[in-house]
Write a protein that holds these residues in place. Sequence first.
Motif: not given
Length: 194
Positions: A64-90
């Motif tokens: 959900x967070x990455x989806x907001x960033x994906x509106x402004x940045x490349x898909x790869x950047x949003x995917x990195x944010x999603x991955x790192x936030x997932x790791x943060x939560x895990x």
Amino acid sequence: MNCSQGMPDTTICPNPIKQFELLAGMRLVWSQHVYWTRLLLISIAERLKDQNATTARLLQNPADIAKIFAQYYPVSAAATIEQLLTEHLQIGASLITALRDEQTAQAQALTRRWYQNADQMADAFSGINPFYEREVVRNMLYTHLELTTKEVAARLAGNYPEDIAAFDQVERQAMEMADYFSAGIMHQFPQRFV
């Protein structure tokens, strides 16, 4: 022309609706981040039956967070944010469990990983936006971890008033982070808000 003369200069009068949409959306996903983290903390601490369902819902948040960033940045950047936030939560969930079970060495190792993950997030965010200063982002993320740790400790100790007070701090600070991320996007892409 100014805003009051009927023909606004869009460089002076940005579109407040677009700004509000970003601010509200960013605040929503970061509030959900801390609310669902709190619910998972309670589930783990109290060994509740809803832990798996709560975990699953919490792990929707990075997308959900990455989806907001994906509106402004490349898909790869949003995917990195999603991955790192997932790791943060895990990592956070594993850390709560280790602390609950008094596994000190494991908790210390997980805490180190949690802060390393925050460093990686600071690199990722500062790498996509010149208005995201690495040290500012890093300090915000570290504060988030410190306040969450305080909340976890109070909950596990059964000090519920302190636990609630700590969560109030977590919530306020999450809104500050959300606003910082929104402001950076608006500064980097002013043409998207006119």
